[in-house]
Design a protein around this motif. Structure first.
Motif, short mmCIF file in Angstrom:
data_model
loop_
_atom_site.label_atom_id
_atom_site.label_comp_id
_atom_site.label_asym_id
_atom_site.label_seq_id
_atom_site.Cartn_x
_atom_site.Cartn_y
_atom_site.Cartn_z
N UNK A 3 -14.45 -6.30 1.71
CA UNK A 3 -14.73 -6.18 0.21
C UNK A 3 -13.60 -5.22 -0.31
N UNK A 4 -13.20 -4.16 0.32
CA UNK A 4 -12.30 -3.32 -0.13
C UNK A 4 -10.87 -3.28 0.35
N UNK A 5 -10.82 -4.29 1.25
CA UNK A 5 -9.50 -4.62 1.97
C UNK A 5 -8.33 -4.84 1.07
N UNK A 6 -8.48 -5.38 0.00
CA UNK A 6 -7.59 -5.91 -0.70
C UNK A 6 -7.29 -5.30 -2.45
N UNK A 7 -7.36 -4.21 -2.57
CA UNK A 7 -7.59 -3.64 -4.11
C UNK A 7 -6.19 -3.25 -4.77
N UNK A 8 -5.72 -4.36 -5.44
CA UNK A 8 -4.34 -4.20 -6.03
C UNK A 8 -4.19 -2.90 -6.92
N UNK A 9 -4.91 -2.21 -7.30
CA UNK A 9 -4.49 -1.15 -8.18
C UNK A 9 -3.83 -0.07 -7.14
N UNK A 10 -4.60 0.27 -5.93
CA UNK A 10 -3.94 1.04 -4.92
C UNK A 10 -2.39 0.63 -4.67
N UNK A 11 -2.20 -0.55 -4.21
CA UNK A 11 -1.12 -1.11 -4.07
C UNK A 11 -0.02 -0.80 -5.31
N UNK A 12 -0.30 -1.14 -6.31
CA UNK A 12 0.52 -0.87 -7.50
C UNK A 12 0.74 0.54 -7.75
N UNK A 13 -0.15 1.34 -7.57
CA UNK A 13 -0.02 2.93 -7.54
C UNK A 13 0.88 3.37 -6.53
N UNK A 14 0.74 2.82 -5.31
CA UNK A 14 1.68 3.06 -4.05
C UNK A 14 3.30 2.68 -4.60
N UNK A 15 3.28 1.52 -4.97
CA UNK A 15 4.58 0.99 -5.23
C UNK A 15 5.39 1.83 -6.44
N UNK A 16 4.36 2.53 -7.51
CA UNK A 16 5.03 3.14 -8.49
C UNK A 16 5.50 4.37 -8.07
N UNK A 17 4.63 5.18 -7.15
CA UNK A 17 4.91 6.37 -6.57
C UNK A 17 6.21 6.22 -5.81
N UNK A 18 6.30 5.09 -4.89
CA UNK A 18 7.67 4.90 -4.06
C UNK A 18 8.99 4.77 -4.74
N UNK A 19 8.67 3.85 -5.69
CA UNK A 19 9.82 3.64 -6.77
C UNK A 19 10.35 4.75 -7.38
N UNK A 20 9.32 5.84 -7.79
CA UNK A 20 9.73 6.95 -8.42
C UNK A 20 10.50 8.12 -7.43
N UNK A 21 10.21 7.92 -6.21
CA UNK A 21 10.76 8.82 -4.90
C UNK A 21 12.12 8.21 -4.76
N UNK A 22 12.17 6.85 -5.01
CA UNK A 22 13.55 6.65 -4.56
C UNK A 22 14.38 6.66 -5.64
N UNK A 23 13.86 6.64 -6.95
CA UNK A 23 14.95 6.75 -8.01
C UNK A 23 15.19 8.41 -8.14
N UNK A 24 14.11 9.08 -7.79
CA UNK A 24 14.57 10.58 -8.13
C UNK A 24 15.88 10.98 -6.80
N UNK A 25 15.61 10.42 -5.84
CA UNK A 25 16.74 10.60 -4.70
C UNK A 25 17.95 10.12 -5.18
N UNK A 26 18.22 8.93 -5.97
CA UNK A 26 19.48 8.53 -6.43
C UNK A 26 19.71 9.45 -7.59
N UNK A 27 18.95 9.84 -8.41
CA UNK A 27 19.54 10.99 -9.62
C UNK A 27 19.78 12.09 -8.90
N UNK A 28 19.27 12.44 -8.00
CA UNK A 28 19.79 14.01 -7.21
C UNK A 28 21.17 13.63 -6.64
N UNK A 29 21.34 12.36 -6.06
CA UNK A 29 22.70 12.14 -5.37
C UNK A 29 23.73 12.05 -6.58
N UNK A 30 23.31 11.57 -7.66
CA UNK A 30 24.24 11.50 -8.81
C UNK A 30 24.68 12.72 -9.48
N UNK A 31 23.81 13.94 -9.50
CA UNK A 31 23.75 15.06 -10.03
C UNK A 31 24.73 15.81 -8.93
N UNK A 32 24.37 15.87 -7.51
CA UNK A 32 25.12 16.24 -6.47
C UNK A 32 26.68 16.16 -6.64
#
Length: 129
Positions: free
Chosen positions: A1-30
């Motif tokens: 029943x709780x094996x495939x809850x898309x809202x958690x997948x989406x939240x995880x993807x959003x957080x991962x995307x934000x982390x990757x983009x923050x790393x790129x922004x930091x590299x640009x600033x450096x």
């Protein structure tokens, strides 16, 4: 029943995307003073989410994580930022990068809020509030 809850997948993807983009922004600033350096960015989360219309399974970060499904990490298309360059050929604007950093923080906070709210709804439905 709780094996495939898309809202958690989406939240995880959003957080991962934000982390990757923050790393790129930091590299640009450096590299803001590096001659010839071209600023980079990744596609917005909404664009990558729309592109992946057929939803894929969650990706594991280590063996036996998420029911033993081991897959590679999500990758987003990197692009060189367009804009004016300095006389030394550098295209990084610290002001723009600072605005991107604020945007990324908001995206990450939004992902965490979605995750926490979803957990609260799940707990309430189970009577574990």
């Amino acid at each position: 029943m709780f094996q495939d809850i898309n809202v958690f997948k989406t939240a995880y993807a959003m957080a991962t995307h934000a982390g990757k983009r923050q790393a790129i922004v930091a590299q640009n600033m450096a590299n803001a003073d590096t001659p010839g350096y071209r600023g980079r960015d990744i596609e917005p989360f909404a664009a990558s989410y729309d592109r992946d219309a057929p939803r894929t399974a969650m990706r594991a970060s280590r063996p036996a994580h998420i029911n033993g499904i081991a897959q590679g990490g999500t990758e987003w298309a990197e692009v060189a930022t367009q804009g004016a360059t300095d006389p030394n050929g550098n295209s990084v604007s610290l002001e723009e990068e600072m605005l991107k950093a604020v945007e990324v923080k908001r995206q990450h906070d939004r992902a965490l809020a979605i995750y926490k709210t979803s957990l609260n709804v799940l707990r309430a439905s189970l009577g574990k509030v």
